[in-house]
Each structure stands twice: as structure tokens, then as C-alpha cells.
Design an enzyme around this catalytic site. Structure first.
Site, PDB file in Angstrom:
ATOM      1  N   LYS A  49     -11.261   0.722  13.184  1.00 19.69           N
ATOM      2  CA  LYS A  49     -10.001   1.380  13.530  1.00 19.69           C
ATOM      3  C   LYS A  49      -9.961   1.790  15.006  1.00 19.69           C
ATOM      4  O   LYS A  49      -8.920   1.703  15.667  1.00 19.69           O
ATOM      5  CB  LYS A  49      -9.784   2.598  12.633  1.00 19.69           C
ATOM      6  CG  LYS A  49      -9.228   2.252  11.268  1.00 19.69           C
ATOM      7  CD  LYS A  49      -7.818   1.685  11.392  1.00 19.69           C
ATOM      8  CE  LYS A  49      -7.175   1.431  10.060  1.00 19.69           C
ATOM      9  NZ  LYS A  49      -5.801   0.932  10.168  1.00 19.69           N
ATOM     10  N   GLY A  81       2.605   1.554   3.631  1.00 23.82           N
ATOM     11  CA  GLY A  81       3.575   0.488   3.864  1.00 23.82           C
ATOM     12  C   GLY A  81       4.770   0.572   2.938  1.00 23.82           C
ATOM     13  O   GLY A  81       5.927   0.403   3.371  1.00 23.82           O
ATOM     14  N   TRP A 141     -17.802  15.638  -6.619  1.00 25.09           N
ATOM     15  CA  TRP A 141     -18.881  15.337  -5.675  1.00 25.09           C
ATOM     16  C   TRP A 141     -19.036  16.434  -4.632  1.00 25.09           C
ATOM     17  O   TRP A 141     -18.056  17.013  -4.147  1.00 25.09           O
ATOM     18  CB  TRP A 141     -18.563  14.027  -4.959  1.00 25.09           C
ATOM     19  CG  TRP A 141     -19.047  12.802  -5.684  1.00 25.09           C
ATOM     20  CD1 TRP A 141     -19.105  12.616  -7.026  1.00 25.09           C
ATOM     21  CD2 TRP A 141     -19.541  11.602  -5.087  1.00 25.09           C
ATOM     22  NE1 TRP A 141     -19.593  11.371  -7.311  1.00 25.09           N
ATOM     23  CE2 TRP A 141     -19.877  10.728  -6.145  1.00 25.09           C
ATOM     24  CE3 TRP A 141     -19.731  11.188  -3.773  1.00 25.09           C
ATOM     25  CZ2 TRP A 141     -20.384   9.452  -5.920  1.00 25.09           C
ATOM     26  CZ3 TRP A 141     -20.242   9.922  -3.549  1.00 25.09           C
ATOM     27  CH2 TRP A 141     -20.569   9.062  -4.607  1.00 25.09           C
ATOM     28  N   SER A 185      -6.676   6.553  11.761  1.00 28.05           N
ATOM     29  CA  SER A 185      -7.040   7.504  10.704  1.00 28.05           C
ATOM     30  C   SER A 185      -7.860   8.629  11.320  1.00 28.05           C
ATOM     31  O   SER A 185      -8.690   8.396  12.198  1.00 28.05           O
ATOM     32  CB  SER A 185      -7.858   6.808   9.617  1.00 28.05           C
ATOM     33  OG  SER A 185      -8.402   7.751   8.718  1.00 28.05           O
ATOM     34  N   SER A 186      -7.644   9.840  10.848  1.00 30.49           N
ATOM     35  CA  SER A 186      -8.369  10.981  11.415  1.00 30.49           C
ATOM     36  C   SER A 186      -9.868  10.921  11.151  1.00 30.49           C
ATOM     37  O   SER A 186     -10.647  11.582  11.837  1.00 30.49           O
ATOM     38  CB  SER A 186      -7.806  12.291  10.843  1.00 30.49           C
ATOM     39  OG  SER A 186      -7.977  12.344   9.441  1.00 30.49           O
ATOM     40  N   CYS A 187     -10.298  10.119  10.176  1.00 29.47           N
ATOM     41  CA  CYS A 187     -11.730  10.053   9.863  1.00 29.47           C
ATOM     42  C   CYS A 187     -12.516   9.288  10.916  1.00 29.47           C
ATOM     43  O   CYS A 187     -13.741   9.211  10.837  1.00 29.47           O
ATOM     44  CB  CYS A 187     -11.955   9.419   8.489  1.00 29.47           C
ATOM     45  SG  CYS A 187     -11.546   7.679   8.399  1.00 29.47           S
ATOM     46  N   LYS A 247      -8.915  12.823 -12.335  1.00 29.44           N
ATOM     47  CA  LYS A 247      -9.979  13.508 -13.078  1.00 29.44           C
ATOM     48  C   LYS A 247      -9.432  14.669 -13.902  1.00 29.44           C
ATOM     49  O   LYS A 247      -9.805  14.844 -15.080  1.00 29.44           O
ATOM     50  CB  LYS A 247     -11.049  14.013 -12.105  1.00 29.44           C
ATOM     51  CG  LYS A 247     -12.004  12.936 -11.607  1.00 29.44           C
ATOM     52  CD  LYS A 247     -13.135  13.557 -10.807  1.00 29.44           C
ATOM     53  CE  LYS A 247     -14.178  12.512 -10.434  1.00 29.44           C
ATOM     54  NZ  LYS A 247     -15.347  13.117  -9.755  1.00 29.44           N
ATOM     55  N   TYR A 302     -15.689   1.513   8.875  1.00 31.21           N
ATOM     56  CA  TYR A 302     -14.222   1.612   8.927  1.00 31.21           C
ATOM     57  C   TYR A 302     -13.774   2.229  10.252  1.00 31.21           C
ATOM     58  O   TYR A 302     -12.829   1.759  10.890  1.00 31.21           O
ATOM     59  CB  TYR A 302     -13.738   2.461   7.757  1.00 31.21           C
ATOM     60  CG  TYR A 302     -12.262   2.763   7.760  1.00 31.21           C
ATOM     61  CD1 TYR A 302     -11.334   1.825   7.314  1.00 31.21           C
ATOM     62  CD2 TYR A 302     -11.785   4.001   8.188  1.00 31.21           C
ATOM     63  CE1 TYR A 302      -9.980   2.112   7.301  1.00 31.21           C
ATOM     64  CE2 TYR A 302     -10.436   4.299   8.180  1.00 31.21           C
ATOM     65  CZ  TYR A 302      -9.533   3.355   7.733  1.00 31.21           C
ATOM     66  OH  TYR A 302      -8.192   3.636   7.726  1.00 31.21           O
ATOM     67  N   PRO A 344      -3.048   9.532  11.588  1.00 32.48           N
ATOM     68  CA  PRO A 344      -2.682  10.395  10.456  1.00 32.48           C
ATOM     69  C   PRO A 344      -3.895  11.121   9.897  1.00 32.48           C
ATOM     70  O   PRO A 344      -5.013  10.609   9.930  1.00 32.48           O
ATOM     71  CB  PRO A 344      -2.129   9.423   9.406  1.00 32.48           C
ATOM     72  CG  PRO A 344      -2.025   8.094  10.093  1.00 32.48           C
ATOM     73  CD  PRO A 344      -2.995   8.121  11.219  1.00 32.48           C
ATOM     74  N   THR A 345      -3.665  12.298   9.364  1.00 32.39           N
ATOM     75  CA  THR A 345      -4.698  13.002   8.621  1.00 32.39           C
ATOM     76  C   THR A 345      -4.775  12.410   7.219  1.00 32.39           C
ATOM     77  O   THR A 345      -4.176  11.372   6.932  1.00 32.39           O
ATOM     78  CB  THR A 345      -4.388  14.509   8.583  1.00 32.39           C
ATOM     79  OG1 THR A 345      -5.524  15.204   8.080  1.00 32.39           O
ATOM     80  CG2 THR A 345      -3.155  14.811   7.752  1.00 32.39           C
ATOM     81  N   ASN A 346      -5.501  13.052   6.304  1.00 33.24           N
ATOM     82  CA  ASN A 346      -5.626  12.556   4.935  1.00 33.24           C
ATOM     83  C   ASN A 346      -4.255  12.495   4.261  1.00 33.24           C
ATOM     84  O   ASN A 346      -3.507  13.476   4.273  1.00 33.24           O
ATOM     85  CB  ASN A 346      -6.537  13.484   4.124  1.00 33.24           C
ATOM     86  CG  ASN A 346      -7.927  13.560   4.699  1.00 33.24           C
ATOM     87  OD1 ASN A 346      -8.729  12.660   4.552  1.00 33.24           O
ATOM     88  ND2 ASN A 346      -8.210  14.654   5.398  1.00 33.24           N
ATOM     89  N   HIS A 393      -9.457   8.129  -2.410  1.00 32.54           N
ATOM     90  CA  HIS A 393      -9.764   9.325  -1.645  1.00 32.54           C
ATOM     91  C   HIS A 393      -9.768  10.539  -2.572  1.00 32.54           C
ATOM     92  O   HIS A 393      -9.408  10.462  -3.742  1.00 32.54           O
ATOM     93  CB  HIS A 393      -8.749   9.502  -0.515  1.00 32.54           C
ATOM     94  CG  HIS A 393      -8.897   8.499   0.580  1.00 32.54           C
ATOM     95  ND1 HIS A 393      -8.104   7.373   0.684  1.00 32.54           N
ATOM     96  CD2 HIS A 393      -9.765   8.433   1.621  1.00 32.54           C
ATOM     97  CE1 HIS A 393      -8.470   6.670   1.740  1.00 32.54           C
ATOM     98  NE2 HIS A 393      -9.472   7.286   2.327  1.00 32.54           N
ATOM     99  N   GLY A 437       0.819  -1.208   0.000  1.00 35.79           N
ATOM    100  CA  GLY A 437       0.000   0.000   0.000  1.00 35.79           C
ATOM    101  C   GLY A 437       0.849   1.251   0.000  1.00 35.79           C
ATOM    102  O   GLY A 437       2.085   1.195   0.097  1.00 35.79           O
ATOM    103  N   MET A 438       0.193   2.397  -0.091  1.00 29.17           N
ATOM    104  CA  MET A 438       0.918   3.657  -0.127  1.00 29.17           C
ATOM    105  C   MET A 438       1.760   3.871   1.125  1.00 29.17           C
ATOM    106  O   MET A 438       2.940   4.227   1.045  1.00 29.17           O
ATOM    107  CB  MET A 438      -0.068   4.818  -0.297  1.00 29.17           C
ATOM    108  CG  MET A 438       0.599   6.177  -0.284  1.00 29.17           C
ATOM    109  SD  MET A 438      -0.519   7.558  -0.632  1.00 29.17           S
ATOM    110  CE  MET A 438      -1.685   7.424   0.722  1.00 29.17           C
TER     111      MET A 438
END
Length: 310
Positions: free
Chosen positions: A141, A17, A203, A108-110, A188, A137, A164-166, A180, A14-15
Site C-alpha cells: 500500500k 467499492g 483474540w 489504509s491507516s495500518c 461471534k 500489505y 482511511p481508518t478501520n 477485521h 468489495g465493501m
């Protein structure tokens, strides 16, 4: 943690790791272990325990997770809660069982409350209702964070958790159904420029504000904390400032070189109105982010067009 320590990075493809492994190698660490999902299913307790018993890692970075944006979280909530609960439960328990010296768990901050006071302090966790679009999710977490806390309390382990934040950066996910917001916008705007489109549709209203941290800064913070912090209190990792989705879209449009218009689909959800982390605890420990957003987006866009992720 020294150069010869045996280090396991869960989620190495992943990004996050892959960024941790990249940084460890740059710093000279030479005893890094990892397994692909085909070799080791982290959702299977027996497989994870056999792996830990055989490899006996000394340090663990738990970056493995099922992640995605609003679309993916809405469509696959059962997978998000099941996969993440199983992954973190198996790894954290095996780390305790086979006497790992230290583990770092990435939250995750979310997972903070939807209406949390801004900027968000670590103690605001569980202080209100979660954002419905990623509740499955978030619950998983939060369980991982609490598991680290309770294992420290009962078993005397040294398991730390970071929030972590985004994130964005090399090896990100650019699939428009599961990514994300920042990587989705890069794709896009790139495709709109390539196809000579007159506008890009985004969106929501564009008003929500988000904080963005380059993954290389996150990695630097994780290694810093692995060497300098122990405790059951979660540590926020961020940059300390945020930007609206509209401002982000304009910035990415400028970096990419798209000259058309931006249209907002207000029938789609915005998600959490604002999400800015209070990073004073981490700053007081001696660490601050160093990659500004424009520079980070330029780096990420260069990586994207070099690899053309889909």
C-alpha cells in the site's frame, strides 16, 4: 467530475467499492463502469491496459485490494504483497497512460509505523518500523501511495491518495479467518446469542485501541476530496476518536443482545497498540464524519442479519 463523467470503480464488489457505486448512483452519476474479477484480472497488466484503452474512463476510484485481518495477513503474506502491488501498479500506470483526469487511491491507516505518535499525522508515514502482522500489505500500500506521488511529480497527473481508518458497514467480510475485528465480533456475538453460548472468546488482551469509520462516511469523504482536493500529500480519513477492543466488544454485545461473558485469549497477538488518525487536514478542508459508532454498528448489524454473510 460531473453527472455524465465516465467513472471506473475498481473493486466494485468489495465493501468500499460497492459503497462508492451506491453513493454515485444516489447522486445521479449515470456513466459508471466496472468489471468482475472473472471479466478482468487486475493483476494482469495486458488485461488492465486493454480495458483502459477500450473504456477510456475519465475518473478512477482505486478501491480494489486484497484485504483481511491479523489471521489472513499472517497466513498469506505473499499473496497480500503480490496481489496488491500488481493491482495498484497496473491501474495507476494505465490511468497515466490513457490520460485519466483524476484518480483516487485508497491506502489504509495500518500502514503507518507501529509506534507512531498518536494521533497519527500524514507525515508520520515511513517514520518507523511497520507492524509485523501486516507488513506485507503495508509495504504494498505504501508503494501505491508513493506511485501516485511520483507520477504527479514526473508526469503532472492528478492522482490523490487517502488514508482511511478501520472501516465497517454493509457488504463487509464476516469470515472469521479473514475479516477485521468489528465484523468478526458482530458474527461471534450473533452466533453466541443464537447458540445460547455462555461466553465469546476474543483474540488478544482487549486493550489495543482502534478508530472505526462507517463506509458511508468514507464514501462521502472520497467524493468530497475528488471534487475539492488535488495534491500529492495523503489525506487521513477518520472520525478523530478511538475505542478499546474491550469497549468495542461490550458495545457490540449490547447491540446484538448477547448476555454472556467475554473471554480474552492472551496467547493471540494484539497487533498495533493504538491507531488513531489526526484528521485535522480533512476537517480544515471542510469535511467531518457524521455517523457515530453505536448508530453505525446498529446499521451494520441490521445488514448482517438481513443477509447472514459467512
Amino acid at each position: 467530475m460531473n453527472i455524465g463523467s465516465k467513472i471506473y470503480v475498481a473493486g466494485h464488489r468489495g465493501m468500499v467499492g460497492s459503497a462508492i457505486i451506491r453513493r454515485l448512483k444516489i447522486d445521479g452519476y449515470n456513466n459508471i463502469i466496472n468489471k468482475t474479477s472473472a471479466e478482468l484480472d487486475l493483476r494482469r497488466q495486458s488485461e488492465v491496459e486493454e480495458f483502459f484503452e477500450y473504456e477510456k474512463p475519465e475518473y478512477v476510484f482505486l478501491a480494489a485490494a486484497k484485504v483481511g485481518g491479523i489471521v489472513a495477513n499472517n497466513i498469506y503474506p505473499a499473496e497480500f504483497i503480490y496481489d496488491n502491488l500488481m493491482i495498484e501498479t497496473n491501474i495507476i500506470h494505465s490511468a497515466y497512460k490513457f490520460e485519466v483526469k483524476k484518480l483516487l487511491f485508497l491506502g489504509s491507516s495500518c500502514i503507518y509505523p507501529r509506534r507512531a505518535e498518536q494521533p497519527i499525522k500524514e507525515e508520520y508515514l515511513l517514520g518507523g518500523y511497520l507492524e509485523k502482522t501486516n507488513e506485507a500489505y503495508a509495504i504494498a500500500k505504501i508503494s501505491g501511495l508513493k506511485m501516485c506521488e511520483y507520477y504527479n511529480k514526473q508526469y503532472g497527473t492528478d492522482f490523490i491518495s487517502v488514508m482511511p481508518t478501520n472501516l465497517y458497514g454493509p457488504n463487509d467480510n464476516y469470515d472469521l479467518q479473514t475479516s477485521h475485528v468489528l465484523p468478526a465480533l458482530i458474527r461471534k456475538f450473533y452466533e453466541a446469542k443464537f447458540n445460547k453460548s455462555k461466553y465469546v472468546e476474543i483474540w488478544g488482551s482487549g486493550t489495543p485501541k482502534r478508530e472505526f469509520l462507517h463506509v458511508d462516511d468514507l464514501t462521502d469523504a472520497c467524493l468530497f476530496l475528488m471534487q475539492n482536493y488535488s495534491g500529492s500529500e495523503t489525506v487521513n480519513i477518520g472520525v478523530g476518536n478511538d475505542i478499546s477492543i474491550n469497549e468495542l466488544a461490550l458495545l457490540i454485545s449490547d447491540v446484538v443482545g448477547f448476555t454472556g461473558k467475554i473471554a480474552y485469549d492472551r496467547t493471540k497477538p494484539d497487533g498495533t497498540p493504538r491507531k488513531l488518525l489526526d484528521v485535522s487536514k480533512l476537517n480544515n478542508l471542510g469535511w467531518k464524519a457524521s455517523i457515530d459508532l453505536r448508530t453505525g454498528i446498529k446499521m451494520t448489524y441490521k445488514d448482517y442479519i438481513s443477509n447472514l454473510y459467512v
